[in-house]
Scaffold this motif. Structure first.
Motif, PDB file in Angstrom:
ATOM      1  N   LYS A  14      70.524 152.612 101.485  1.00 44.51           N
ATOM      2  CA  LYS A  14      70.951 152.516 100.098  1.00 44.51           C
ATOM      3  C   LYS A  14      70.475 151.194  99.513  1.00 44.51           C
ATOM      4  O   LYS A  14      70.168 150.247 100.238  1.00 44.51           O
ATOM      5  CB  LYS A  14      72.468 152.650  99.974  1.00 44.51           C
ATOM      6  CG  LYS A  14      73.252 151.491 100.520  1.00 44.51           C
ATOM      7  CD  LYS A  14      74.734 151.712 100.299  1.00 44.51           C
ATOM      8  CE  LYS A  14      75.532 150.532 100.831  1.00 44.51           C
ATOM      9  NZ  LYS A  14      76.954 150.679 100.563  1.00 44.51           N
ATOM     10  N   GLY A  15      70.399 151.153  98.193  1.00 45.97           N
ATOM     11  CA  GLY A  15      70.002 149.931  97.524  1.00 45.97           C
ATOM     12  C   GLY A  15      69.201 150.199  96.275  1.00 45.97           C
ATOM     13  O   GLY A  15      69.017 151.337  95.858  1.00 45.97           O
ATOM     14  N   GLN A  16      68.714 149.127  95.680  1.00 45.97           N
ATOM     15  CA  GLN A  16      67.913 149.210  94.462  1.00 45.97           C
ATOM     16  C   GLN A  16      66.435 149.205  94.823  1.00 45.97           C
ATOM     17  O   GLN A  16      65.991 148.399  95.648  1.00 45.97           O
ATOM     18  CB  GLN A  16      68.255 148.047  93.544  1.00 45.97           C
ATOM     19  CG  GLN A  16      69.686 148.092  93.052  1.00 45.97           C
ATOM     20  CD  GLN A  16      70.011 146.951  92.119  1.00 45.97           C
ATOM     21  OE1 GLN A  16      69.156 146.458  91.397  1.00 45.97           O
ATOM     22  NE2 GLN A  16      71.259 146.528  92.127  1.00 45.97           N
ATOM     23  N   PHE A  38      65.355 152.465  90.194  1.00 46.55           N
ATOM     24  CA  PHE A  38      66.358 153.461  90.556  1.00 46.55           C
ATOM     25  C   PHE A  38      67.209 152.938  91.704  1.00 46.55           C
ATOM     26  O   PHE A  38      66.866 151.944  92.346  1.00 46.55           O
ATOM     27  CB  PHE A  38      65.718 154.812  90.903  1.00 46.55           C
ATOM     28  CG  PHE A  38      64.794 154.787  92.095  1.00 46.55           C
ATOM     29  CD1 PHE A  38      65.250 155.136  93.355  1.00 46.55           C
ATOM     30  CD2 PHE A  38      63.461 154.432  91.946  1.00 46.55           C
ATOM     31  CE1 PHE A  38      64.403 155.132  94.450  1.00 46.55           C
ATOM     32  CE2 PHE A  38      62.604 154.429  93.039  1.00 46.55           C
ATOM     33  CZ  PHE A  38      63.076 154.783  94.290  1.00 46.55           C
ATOM     34  N   TYR A  39      68.333 153.605  91.930  1.00 47.56           N
ATOM     35  CA  TYR A  39      69.280 153.217  92.961  1.00 47.56           C
ATOM     36  C   TYR A  39      69.454 154.370  93.937  1.00 47.56           C
ATOM     37  O   TYR A  39      69.575 155.524  93.522  1.00 47.56           O
ATOM     38  CB  TYR A  39      70.633 152.858  92.330  1.00 47.56           C
ATOM     39  CG  TYR A  39      71.654 152.386  93.341  1.00 47.56           C
ATOM     40  CD1 TYR A  39      71.625 151.087  93.824  1.00 47.56           C
ATOM     41  CD2 TYR A  39      72.633 153.252  93.813  1.00 47.56           C
ATOM     42  CE1 TYR A  39      72.553 150.659  94.762  1.00 47.56           C
ATOM     43  CE2 TYR A  39      73.562 152.824  94.743  1.00 47.56           C
ATOM     44  CZ  TYR A  39      73.515 151.523  95.221  1.00 47.56           C
ATOM     45  OH  TYR A  39      74.420 151.109  96.141  1.00 47.56           O
ATOM     46  N   VAL A  40      69.481 154.053  95.229  1.00 49.66           N
ATOM     47  CA  VAL A  40      69.732 155.057  96.262  1.00 49.66           C
ATOM     48  C   VAL A  40      71.119 154.816  96.821  1.00 49.66           C
ATOM     49  O   VAL A  40      71.450 153.704  97.227  1.00 49.66           O
ATOM     50  CB  VAL A  40      68.678 154.964  97.395  1.00 49.66           C
ATOM     51  CG1 VAL A  40      69.055 155.874  98.553  1.00 49.66           C
ATOM     52  CG2 VAL A  40      67.298 155.297  96.869  1.00 49.66           C
ATOM     53  N   GLU A  41      71.928 155.850  96.805  1.00 44.50           N
ATOM     54  CA  GLU A  41      73.261 155.788  97.384  1.00 44.50           C
ATOM     55  C   GLU A  41      73.331 156.810  98.497  1.00 44.50           C
ATOM     56  O   GLU A  41      72.989 157.976  98.301  1.00 44.50           O
ATOM     57  CB  GLU A  41      74.313 156.101  96.321  1.00 44.50           C
ATOM     58  CG  GLU A  41      75.727 156.000  96.842  1.00 44.50           C
ATOM     59  CD  GLU A  41      76.737 156.240  95.736  1.00 44.50           C
ATOM     60  OE1 GLU A  41      77.441 157.255  95.828  1.00 44.50           O
ATOM     61  OE2 GLU A  41      76.797 155.422  94.804  1.00 44.50           O
ATOM     62  N   ILE A  42      73.724 156.391  99.653  1.00 41.64           N
ATOM     63  CA  ILE A  42      73.820 157.286 100.799  1.00 41.64           C
ATOM     64  C   ILE A  42      75.241 157.841 100.851  1.00 41.64           C
ATOM     65  O   ILE A  42      76.208 157.100 100.867  1.00 41.64           O
ATOM     66  CB  ILE A  42      73.511 156.549 102.120  1.00 41.64           C
ATOM     67  CG1 ILE A  42      72.156 155.822 102.021  1.00 41.64           C
ATOM     68  CG2 ILE A  42      73.555 157.498 103.296  1.00 41.64           C
ATOM     69  CD1 ILE A  42      70.968 156.709 101.740  1.00 41.64           C
ATOM     70  N   LYS A  43      75.329 159.148 100.865  1.00 45.59           N
ATOM     71  CA  LYS A  43      76.631 159.803 100.963  1.00 45.59           C
ATOM     72  C   LYS A  43      76.661 160.621 102.242  1.00 45.59           C
ATOM     73  O   LYS A  43      75.673 161.254 102.597  1.00 45.59           O
ATOM     74  CB  LYS A  43      76.871 160.727  99.769  1.00 45.59           C
ATOM     75  CG  LYS A  43      77.034 159.997  98.469  1.00 45.59           C
ATOM     76  CD  LYS A  43      77.395 160.949  97.364  1.00 45.59           C
ATOM     77  CE  LYS A  43      77.647 160.188  96.076  1.00 45.59           C
ATOM     78  NZ  LYS A  43      78.073 161.071  95.006  1.00 45.59           N
ATOM     79  N   VAL A 100      69.872 165.516 102.087  1.00 42.79           N
ATOM     80  CA  VAL A 100      68.986 165.282 100.959  1.00 42.79           C
ATOM     81  C   VAL A 100      68.063 164.146 101.335  1.00 42.79           C
ATOM     82  O   VAL A 100      68.513 163.033 101.557  1.00 42.79           O
ATOM     83  CB  VAL A 100      69.776 164.931  99.681  1.00 42.79           C
ATOM     84  CG1 VAL A 100      68.817 164.628  98.546  1.00 42.79           C
ATOM     85  CG2 VAL A 100      70.693 166.075  99.325  1.00 42.79           C
ATOM     86  N   GLY A 101      66.768 164.413 101.413  1.00 42.32           N
ATOM     87  CA  GLY A 101      65.857 163.376 101.837  1.00 42.32           C
ATOM     88  C   GLY A 101      64.645 163.230 100.957  1.00 42.32           C
ATOM     89  O   GLY A 101      63.877 162.309 101.129  1.00 42.32           O
ATOM     90  N   CYS A 102      64.452 164.111 100.016  1.00 40.10           N
ATOM     91  CA  CYS A 102      63.250 164.073  99.192  1.00 40.10           C
ATOM     92  C   CYS A 102      63.489 163.244  97.939  1.00 40.10           C
ATOM     93  O   CYS A 102      64.511 163.360  97.287  1.00 40.10           O
ATOM     94  CB  CYS A 102      62.837 165.483  98.799  1.00 40.10           C
ATOM     95  SG  CYS A 102      61.346 165.534  97.808  1.00 40.10           S
ATOM     96  N   ILE A 103      62.528 162.406  97.616  1.00 39.54           N
ATOM     97  CA  ILE A 103      62.550 161.651  96.371  1.00 39.54           C
ATOM     98  C   ILE A 103      61.344 162.080  95.551  1.00 39.54           C
ATOM     99  O   ILE A 103      60.247 162.187  96.078  1.00 39.54           O
ATOM    100  CB  ILE A 103      62.481 160.135  96.623  1.00 39.54           C
ATOM    101  CG1 ILE A 103      63.749 159.683  97.334  1.00 39.54           C
ATOM    102  CG2 ILE A 103      62.278 159.364  95.334  1.00 39.54           C
ATOM    103  CD1 ILE A 103      63.739 158.250  97.723  1.00 39.54           C
ATOM    104  N   SER A 104      61.551 162.344  94.282  1.00 35.88           N
ATOM    105  CA  SER A 104      60.465 162.718  93.389  1.00 35.88           C
ATOM    106  C   SER A 104      60.330 161.680  92.293  1.00 35.88           C
ATOM    107  O   SER A 104      61.324 161.134  91.815  1.00 35.88           O
ATOM    108  CB  SER A 104      60.714 164.086  92.744  1.00 35.88           C
ATOM    109  OG  SER A 104      60.686 165.094  93.708  1.00 35.88           O
ATOM    110  N   CYS A 105      59.121 161.416  91.912  1.00 35.30           N
ATOM    111  CA  CYS A 105      58.833 160.472  90.847  1.00 35.30           C
ATOM    112  C   CYS A 105      57.876 161.134  89.873  1.00 35.30           C
ATOM    113  O   CYS A 105      56.805 161.579  90.279  1.00 35.30           O
ATOM    114  CB  CYS A 105      58.211 159.209  91.465  1.00 35.30           C
ATOM    115  SG  CYS A 105      57.870 157.936  90.286  1.00 35.30           S
TER     116      CYS A 105
END
Length: 92
Positions: free
Chosen positions: A47-49, A69-74, A81-86
């Protein structure tokens, strides 16, 4: 604006990192596209910015403003959920 060069690329970095000085968390080439979606199927483990940087011709010249963007691990059961799209377009 993305130039449409086959070597333009999108890199993911932690906030505060200098792309020319550290390895990206992940990257993909745009393959000459001036609009589209870059998928990062492995996601980000911590997690983080972060920011997505858009770079010209296999170098470190940033050709659009950074996208923060910010990543929060839940914790989830039976859901990963592991995919990030830009996404980007020629108006950036």
């Amino acid at each position: 604006m993305l130039s449409g060069n086959n070597q333009d690329w999108v890199g993911i970095y932690k906030k505060g990192q200098n792309p020319a000085a550290v390895t990206s968390q992940a990257y993909v080439y745009t393959n000459g596209q001036t609009a589209g979606t870059a998928n990062f199927p492995n996601g980000i483990a911590n997690k983080g910015q972060y920011f997505a940087g858009f770079f010209a011709n296999n170098g470190y010249t940033e050709i659009t403003p950074r996208k923060n963007f910010y990543v929060e691990i839940k914790s989830c059961i039976k859901h990963n959920v592991g995919c990030i799209s830009c996404r980007w377009n020629s108006d950036c």
